[in-house]
Design a protein around this motif. Structure first.
Motif, PDB file in Angstrom:
ATOM      1  N   VAL A  33       1.088  -0.760  -0.011  1.00 56.25           N
ATOM      2  CA  VAL A  33       0.129   0.289  -0.211  1.00 56.25           C
ATOM      3  C   VAL A  33       1.082   1.813  -0.330  1.00 56.25           C
ATOM      4  N   PHE A  34       1.776   1.815   1.232  1.00 53.79           N
ATOM      5  CA  PHE A  34       2.857   2.112   0.858  1.00 53.79           C
ATOM      6  C   PHE A  34       3.120   2.769  -0.253  1.00 53.79           C
ATOM      7  N   SER A  35       4.001   1.533  -0.322  1.00 54.08           N
ATOM      8  CA  SER A  35       4.786   2.143  -1.918  1.00 54.08           C
ATOM      9  C   SER A  35       4.020   1.521  -3.329  1.00 54.08           C
ATOM     10  N   SER A  36       2.669   1.312  -3.196  1.00 50.88           N
ATOM     11  CA  SER A  36       2.289   1.464  -4.788  1.00 50.88           C
ATOM     12  C   SER A  36       2.329   0.546  -5.055  1.00 50.88           C
ATOM     13  N   GLY A  37       2.252  -0.811  -4.743  1.00 48.16           N
ATOM     14  CA  GLY A  37       2.671  -2.017  -5.056  1.00 48.16           C
ATOM     15  C   GLY A  37       3.918  -1.988  -5.849  1.00 48.16           C
ATOM     16  N   THR A  38       5.340  -1.038  -5.949  1.00 46.09           N
ATOM     17  CA  THR A  38       6.758  -0.952  -5.939  1.00 46.09           C
ATOM     18  C   THR A  38       7.715  -2.202  -5.540  1.00 46.09           C
ATOM     19  N   ALA A  39       6.966  -2.412  -3.387  1.00 45.76           N
ATOM     20  CA  ALA A  39       8.186  -3.014  -3.150  1.00 45.76           C
ATOM     21  C   ALA A  39       7.401  -4.682  -2.842  1.00 45.76           C
ATOM     22  N   THR A  40       8.485  -4.874  -2.381  1.00 52.25           N
ATOM     23  CA  THR A  40       8.510  -5.638  -1.213  1.00 52.25           C
ATOM     24  C   THR A  40       9.042  -5.620   0.037  1.00 52.25           C
ATOM     25  N   ASN A  41       8.558  -6.824   1.077  1.00 51.62           N
ATOM     26  CA  ASN A  41       8.440  -7.010   2.325  1.00 51.62           C
ATOM     27  C   ASN A  41      10.160  -7.403   2.330  1.00 51.62           C
ATOM     28  N   SER A  42      10.779  -6.898   3.742  1.00 51.12           N
ATOM     29  CA  SER A  42      12.589  -7.500   3.312  1.00 51.12           C
ATOM     30  C   SER A  42      11.848  -7.446   4.520  1.00 51.12           C
ATOM     31  N   PRO A  43      13.083  -7.657   5.398  1.00 53.35           N
ATOM     32  CA  PRO A  43      13.219  -8.256   6.872  1.00 53.35           C
ATOM     33  C   PRO A  43      13.291  -6.918   7.390  1.00 53.35           C
ATOM     34  N   MET A  44      14.486  -6.192   6.975  1.00 55.29           N
ATOM     35  CA  MET A  44      14.583  -4.267   6.637  1.00 55.29           C
ATOM     36  C   MET A  44      13.267  -3.206   6.856  1.00 55.29           C
ATOM     37  N   LEU A  45      11.983  -3.696   5.701  1.00 54.00           N
ATOM     38  CA  LEU A  45      10.977  -3.432   5.875  1.00 54.00           C
ATOM     39  C   LEU A  45       9.823  -3.495   6.710  1.00 54.00           C
ATOM     40  N   ASP A  46      10.149  -4.787   7.061  1.00 54.67           N
ATOM     41  CA  ASP A  46       9.528  -5.397   7.857  1.00 54.67           C
ATOM     42  C   ASP A  46       9.988  -4.852   9.622  1.00 54.67           C
ATOM     43  N   HIS A  47      10.936  -4.675   9.944  1.00 52.78           N
ATOM     44  CA  HIS A  47      11.162  -3.508  10.885  1.00 52.78           C
ATOM     45  C   HIS A  47      10.922  -1.869  10.903  1.00 52.78           C
TER      46      HIS A  47
END
Length: 132
Positions: A33-47
């Motif tokens: 949602v926050f990346s308008s579908g351009t990013a996928t989750n990673s351990p860093m983004l999850d954090h």
């Protein structure tokens, strides 16, 4: 006019509501949602999303405390601080967009579209409404 109490209560409700999607759909969907579908989750983004969730809870509690504060000067400077944060976020988004576009994610647009005008009205009215 809008009182500071009303503005801070609205901010508290929105901040608390920002916590629900993470609990309901999880961080993976929120990253989309926050990346308008351009990013996928990673351990860093999850954090980072977990830190953001904690920040939203802290804002909700802080705003509830400020809504019951009887010192209008404290309320005014706190409102200005929140408005400064929103202005800085818009500046950052315009000049350093995370996904190549400078569009506000829908939840952020709602937050800023509601709270910034409420804080502005409270400041213009100098909090002449009741304080709690």
């Amino acid at each position: 006019m809008v009182s500071f109490s009303t503005a801070f209560k609205a901010n508290a409700v929105i901040a608390a509501l920002f916590c629900l999607p993470n609990l309901i759909v999880g961080n993976d969907e929120m990253v989309k949602v926050f990346s308008s579908g351009t990013a996928t989750n990673s351990p860093m983004l999850d954090h980072i999303m977990c830190i953001d969730w904690i920040k939203n809870m802290q804002w909700a509690v802080t705003c509830l405390a400020l809504a019951s504060c009887n010192d209008k000067k404290t309320q005014k400077y706190s409102a200005l601080t929140f408005m400064g944060m929103m202005t800085g976020a818009c500046y950052l988004l315009a000049f350093r967009p995370p996904s190549g576009t400078a569009e506000l994610p829908p939840p952020v647009a709602v937050y800023m579209g509601v709270t910034f005008p409420l804080f502005t009205l409270a400041i213009l009215g100098d909090g002449k409404g009741k304080t709690n």
